[in-house]
Design a protein around this motif. Sequence first.
Motif, PDB file in Angstrom:
ATOM      1  N   PHE A   1       0.819  -1.207   0.000  1.00 54.85           N
ATOM      2  CA  PHE A   1       0.000   0.000   0.000  1.00 54.85           C
ATOM      3  C   PHE A   1       0.852   1.255   0.000  1.00 54.85           C
ATOM      4  N   ILE A   2       0.284   2.301  -0.568  1.00 57.24           N
ATOM      5  CA  ILE A   2       0.846   3.651  -0.502  1.00 57.24           C
ATOM      6  C   ILE A   2      -0.146   4.472   0.299  1.00 57.24           C
ATOM      7  N   PHE A   3       0.359   5.266   1.228  1.00 60.11           N
ATOM      8  CA  PHE A   3      -0.496   6.072   2.097  1.00 60.11           C
ATOM      9  C   PHE A   3      -0.425   7.528   1.643  1.00 60.11           C
ATOM     10  N   VAL A   4      -1.552   8.020   1.127  1.00 59.80           N
ATOM     11  CA  VAL A   4      -1.637   9.356   0.537  1.00 59.80           C
ATOM     12  C   VAL A   4      -2.273  10.307   1.547  1.00 59.80           C
ATOM     13  N   PRO A   5      -1.676  11.499   1.752  1.00 62.20           N
ATOM     14  CA  PRO A   5      -2.250  12.447   2.712  1.00 62.20           C
ATOM     15  C   PRO A   5      -3.640  12.938   2.294  1.00 62.20           C
ATOM     16  N   ARG A   6      -4.535  12.981   3.275  1.00 62.99           N
ATOM     17  CA  ARG A   6      -5.915  13.462   3.088  1.00 62.99           C
ATOM     18  C   ARG A   6      -6.018  14.816   3.763  1.00 62.99           C
TER      19      ARG A   6
ATOM     20  N   ASP B   1      -6.119  25.647   5.995  1.00 62.61           N
ATOM     21  CA  ASP B   1      -4.925  25.000   6.532  1.00 62.61           C
ATOM     22  C   ASP B   1      -4.596  23.779   5.686  1.00 62.61           C
ATOM     23  N   GLU B   2      -3.352  23.689   5.241  1.00 61.79           N
ATOM     24  CA  GLU B   2      -2.974  22.599   4.347  1.00 61.79           C
ATOM     25  C   GLU B   2      -2.215  21.486   5.055  1.00 61.79           C
ATOM     26  N   LYS B   3      -2.502  21.234   6.312  1.00 66.53           N
ATOM     27  CA  LYS B   3      -1.891  20.111   7.014  1.00 66.53           C
ATOM     28  C   LYS B   3      -2.803  18.901   6.846  1.00 66.53           C
ATOM     29  N   PRO B   4      -2.217  17.728   6.535  1.00 70.94           N
ATOM     30  CA  PRO B   4      -3.080  16.555   6.343  1.00 70.94           C
ATOM     31  C   PRO B   4      -3.782  16.151   7.636  1.00 70.94           C
ATOM     32  N   MET B   5      -5.032  15.677   7.481  1.00 69.08           N
ATOM     33  CA  MET B   5      -5.801  15.182   8.623  1.00 69.08           C
ATOM     34  C   MET B   5      -5.382  13.753   8.950  1.00 69.08           C
ATOM     35  N   PHE B   6      -5.155  12.943   7.895  1.00 65.79           N
ATOM     36  CA  PHE B   6      -4.769  11.544   8.022  1.00 65.79           C
ATOM     37  C   PHE B   6      -4.332  11.082   6.639  1.00 65.79           C
ATOM     38  N   THR B   7      -4.089   9.795   6.480  1.00 71.22           N
ATOM     39  CA  THR B   7      -3.731   9.275   5.162  1.00 71.22           C
ATOM     40  C   THR B   7      -4.766   8.246   4.723  1.00 71.22           C
ATOM     41  N   MET B   8      -4.812   8.039   3.402  1.00 74.05           N
ATOM     42  CA  MET B   8      -5.685   7.014   2.827  1.00 74.05           C
ATOM     43  C   MET B   8      -4.805   6.003   2.100  1.00 74.05           C
ATOM     44  N   ALA B   9      -5.131   4.731   2.254  1.00 72.30           N
ATOM     45  CA  ALA B   9      -4.334   3.659   1.650  1.00 72.30           C
ATOM     46  C   ALA B   9      -4.847   3.329   0.255  1.00 72.30           C
ATOM     47  N   PHE B  10      -3.920   3.246  -0.679  1.00 76.51           N
ATOM     48  CA  PHE B  10      -4.199   2.814  -2.047  1.00 76.51           C
ATOM     49  C   PHE B  10      -3.226   1.689  -2.378  1.00 76.51           C
ATOM     50  N   ARG B  11      -3.667   0.729  -3.162  1.00 74.12           N
ATOM     51  CA  ARG B  11      -2.780  -0.353  -3.580  1.00 74.12           C
ATOM     52  C   ARG B  11      -1.599   0.202  -4.367  1.00 74.12           C
ATOM     53  N   ARG B  12      -0.404  -0.157  -3.954  1.00 75.30           N
ATOM     54  CA  ARG B  12       0.826   0.284  -4.609  1.00 75.30           C
ATOM     55  C   ARG B  12       0.819  -0.081  -6.100  1.00 75.30           C
ATOM     56  N   TYR B  13       0.411  -1.301  -6.441  1.00 73.93           N
ATOM     57  CA  TYR B  13       0.411  -1.739  -7.834  1.00 73.93           C
ATOM     58  C   TYR B  13      -0.444  -0.808  -8.689  1.00 73.93           C
ATOM     59  N   TRP B  14      -1.645  -0.490  -8.220  1.00 71.63           N
ATOM     60  CA  TRP B  14      -2.553   0.366  -8.986  1.00 71.63           C
ATOM     61  C   TRP B  14      -1.968   1.769  -9.159  1.00 71.63           C
ATOM     62  N   ILE B  15      -1.488   2.362  -8.081  1.00 73.28           N
ATOM     63  CA  ILE B  15      -0.926   3.716  -8.149  1.00 73.28           C
ATOM     64  C   ILE B  15       0.267   3.746  -9.100  1.00 73.28           C
ATOM     65  N   GLU B  16       1.217   2.835  -8.918  1.00 71.36           N
ATOM     66  CA  GLU B  16       2.447   2.891  -9.704  1.00 71.36           C
ATOM     67  C   GLU B  16       2.246   2.504 -11.166  1.00 71.36           C
ATOM     68  N   ASN B  17       1.245   1.690 -11.480  1.00 71.49           N
ATOM     69  CA  ASN B  17       1.037   1.251 -12.856  1.00 71.49           C
ATOM     70  C   ASN B  17      -0.020   2.044 -13.614  1.00 71.49           C
TER      71      ASN B  17
END
Length: 173
Positions: free
Chosen positions: A37-42, A57-73
Amino acid sequence: CSIDWLLTGEGEPFSNAELPKATTYDTLGNPVDIDEFIFVPRYDIHAAAGHGQLVGDEKPMFTMAFRRYWIENYVTRDTKNLSVISVKGDSMEGVLNDGDTILINRSETTPRDGLYVLRINENLLVKRLQVIPGGIVNVISANEAYPAFEIDLNKMTEDVAIIGRVEWFGRII
Protein backbone atom coordinates in the motif's frame (compact mmCIF):
# COMPACT_ATOMS: atom_id res chain seq x y z
CA CYS A 1 23.09 -3.65 14.94
CA SER A 2 22.68 -3.44 18.67
CA ILE A 3 19.91 -2.14 20.90
CA ASP A 4 22.41 0.52 22.04
CA TRP A 5 21.65 2.56 18.91
CA LEU A 6 18.04 2.96 20.01
CA LEU A 7 19.15 4.20 23.42
CA THR A 8 22.23 6.27 22.58
CA GLY A 9 22.15 6.89 18.84
CA GLU A 10 25.67 5.39 18.60
CA GLY A 11 26.54 2.68 16.14
CA GLU A 12 24.50 1.65 13.13
CA PRO A 13 20.72 2.16 12.98
CA PHE A 14 18.42 -0.70 12.14
CA SER A 15 17.70 -1.27 8.48
CA ASN A 16 14.05 -1.83 7.52
CA ALA A 17 14.79 -5.53 7.11
CA GLU A 18 15.93 -5.72 10.74
CA LEU A 19 12.93 -3.93 12.20
CA PRO A 20 10.19 -6.13 13.56
CA LYS A 21 7.15 -6.10 11.28
CA ALA A 22 3.73 -5.52 12.78
CA THR A 23 1.06 -7.82 11.44
CA THR A 24 -1.93 -6.09 9.89
CA TYR A 25 -5.21 -7.82 9.08
CA ASP A 26 -8.07 -7.12 6.68
CA THR A 27 -11.71 -7.10 7.82
CA LEU A 28 -11.91 -10.87 7.30
CA GLY A 29 -8.93 -11.51 9.58
CA ASN A 30 -6.49 -12.31 6.77
CA PRO A 31 -2.93 -10.98 7.11
CA VAL A 32 -2.10 -8.04 4.83
CA ASP A 33 1.36 -6.99 3.68
CA ILE A 34 1.46 -3.27 4.48
CA ASP A 35 4.18 -2.76 1.85
CA GLU A 36 1.52 -3.41 -0.80
CA PHE A 37 0.00 0.00 0.00
CA ILE A 38 0.85 3.65 -0.50
CA PHE A 39 -0.50 6.07 2.10
CA VAL A 40 -1.64 9.36 0.54
CA PRO A 41 -2.25 12.45 2.71
CA ARG A 42 -5.91 13.46 3.09
CA TYR A 43 -6.40 17.21 3.46
CA ASP A 44 -9.34 19.11 4.93
CA ILE A 45 -9.56 21.19 1.75
CA HIS A 46 -12.50 21.36 -0.62
CA ALA A 47 -12.23 21.76 -4.38
CA ALA A 48 -15.45 23.50 -5.19
CA ALA A 49 -17.68 22.18 -7.91
CA GLY A 50 -19.37 25.56 -7.93
CA HIS A 51 -18.10 28.98 -7.02
CA GLY A 52 -15.01 27.99 -5.06
CA GLN A 53 -13.94 27.20 -1.53
CA LEU A 54 -11.19 29.22 0.10
CA VAL A 55 -8.05 27.21 0.69
CA GLY A 56 -7.51 26.76 4.40
CA ASP A 57 -4.93 25.00 6.53
CA GLU A 58 -2.97 22.60 4.35
CA LYS A 59 -1.89 20.11 7.01
CA PRO A 60 -3.08 16.55 6.34
CA MET A 61 -5.80 15.18 8.62
CA PHE A 62 -4.77 11.54 8.02
CA THR A 63 -3.73 9.27 5.16
CA MET A 64 -5.69 7.01 2.83
CA ALA A 65 -4.33 3.66 1.65
CA PHE A 66 -4.20 2.81 -2.05
CA ARG A 67 -2.78 -0.35 -3.58
CA ARG A 68 0.83 0.28 -4.61
CA TYR A 69 0.41 -1.74 -7.83
CA TRP A 70 -2.55 0.37 -8.99
CA ILE A 71 -0.93 3.72 -8.15
CA GLU A 72 2.45 2.89 -9.70
CA ASN A 73 1.04 1.25 -12.86
CA TYR A 74 -2.02 3.38 -13.60
CA VAL A 75 -1.48 6.76 -11.90
CA THR A 76 2.18 7.64 -11.25
CA ARG A 77 5.44 6.39 -9.83
CA ASP A 78 5.98 9.89 -8.38
CA THR A 79 3.82 9.19 -5.35
CA LYS A 80 4.99 12.18 -3.29
CA ASN A 81 2.79 14.43 -5.48
CA LEU A 82 -0.50 12.73 -4.61
CA SER A 83 -3.15 14.28 -2.37
CA VAL A 84 -6.72 13.49 -1.39
CA ILE A 85 -9.35 16.22 -0.90
CA SER A 86 -13.14 16.61 -1.02
CA VAL A 87 -15.50 18.08 -3.62
CA LYS A 88 -17.90 20.82 -2.55
CA GLY A 89 -20.82 22.15 -4.59
CA ASP A 90 -22.98 21.14 -7.53
CA SER A 91 -21.32 22.45 -10.71
CA MET A 92 -19.94 18.99 -11.55
CA GLU A 93 -23.08 17.15 -10.38
CA GLY A 94 -23.41 13.76 -12.05
CA VAL A 95 -19.65 13.52 -12.64
CA LEU A 96 -18.35 14.58 -9.22
CA ASN A 97 -20.92 15.21 -6.52
CA ASP A 98 -20.85 17.28 -3.35
CA GLY A 99 -18.93 15.29 -0.72
CA ASP A 100 -17.03 13.06 -3.15
CA THR A 101 -13.40 12.32 -2.31
CA ILE A 102 -10.84 12.82 -5.08
CA LEU A 103 -7.23 11.71 -5.58
CA ILE A 104 -5.17 14.47 -7.23
CA ASN A 105 -1.90 13.95 -9.08
CA ARG A 106 -0.14 17.29 -8.50
CA SER A 107 2.65 16.40 -10.96
CA GLU A 108 0.08 16.57 -13.81
CA THR A 109 -0.19 20.34 -14.27
CA THR A 110 0.01 20.51 -18.05
CA PRO A 111 -3.63 20.26 -19.10
CA ARG A 112 -4.99 17.50 -21.27
CA ASP A 113 -8.66 16.72 -21.70
CA GLY A 114 -9.92 15.55 -18.32
CA LEU A 115 -10.81 16.56 -14.78
CA TYR A 116 -8.47 18.93 -12.96
CA VAL A 117 -8.27 20.97 -9.77
CA LEU A 118 -7.55 24.64 -10.48
CA ARG A 119 -6.75 27.57 -8.26
CA ILE A 120 -8.31 30.84 -9.29
CA ASN A 121 -7.30 33.61 -6.89
CA GLU A 122 -7.72 31.93 -3.48
CA ASN A 123 -10.37 29.44 -4.61
CA LEU A 124 -9.97 25.81 -5.58
CA LEU A 125 -12.24 24.51 -8.34
CA VAL A 126 -12.64 21.08 -9.87
CA LYS A 127 -13.62 21.26 -13.56
CA ARG A 128 -13.38 19.42 -16.85
CA LEU A 129 -10.64 20.89 -19.03
CA GLN A 130 -10.72 20.72 -22.82
CA VAL A 131 -7.59 21.78 -24.69
CA ILE A 132 -8.23 23.62 -27.95
CA PRO A 133 -5.72 25.00 -30.51
CA GLY A 134 -3.82 28.18 -29.74
CA GLY A 135 -3.02 27.46 -26.10
CA ILE A 136 -6.63 27.88 -24.98
CA VAL A 137 -8.28 25.64 -22.38
CA ASN A 138 -12.05 25.47 -22.03
CA VAL A 139 -13.05 25.14 -18.36
CA ILE A 140 -16.35 23.27 -18.31
CA SER A 141 -18.87 22.42 -15.59
CA ALA A 142 -21.10 19.35 -15.85
CA ASN A 143 -24.06 21.39 -14.56
CA GLU A 144 -25.27 23.67 -17.37
CA ALA A 145 -26.26 26.33 -14.82
CA TYR A 146 -22.55 27.20 -14.59
CA PRO A 147 -21.11 28.83 -17.73
CA ALA A 148 -17.89 27.59 -19.29
CA PHE A 149 -14.94 29.95 -19.49
CA GLU A 150 -11.50 29.95 -21.10
CA ILE A 151 -7.95 30.12 -19.81
CA ASP A 152 -5.24 31.29 -22.21
CA LEU A 153 -2.15 29.25 -21.31
CA ASN A 154 0.01 31.83 -23.10
CA LYS A 155 -1.20 34.57 -20.72
CA MET A 156 -1.31 32.75 -17.37
CA THR A 157 -1.11 35.05 -14.38
CA GLU A 158 -0.29 34.32 -10.74
CA ASP A 159 -3.98 34.24 -9.84
CA VAL A 160 -4.57 31.08 -11.94
CA ALA A 161 -2.84 27.71 -11.52
CA ILE A 162 -3.53 24.12 -12.48
CA ILE A 163 -3.05 22.20 -9.24
CA GLY A 164 -3.32 18.69 -10.63
CA ARG A 165 -5.27 16.03 -12.49
CA VAL A 166 -8.09 14.12 -10.79
CA GLU A 167 -7.13 10.43 -11.01
CA TRP A 168 -9.78 8.74 -8.86
CA PHE A 169 -12.90 9.51 -6.88
CA GLY A 170 -14.80 7.82 -4.07
CA ARG A 171 -18.42 8.37 -3.17
CA ILE A 172 -20.77 7.43 -0.35
CA ILE A 173 -24.04 6.17 -1.79
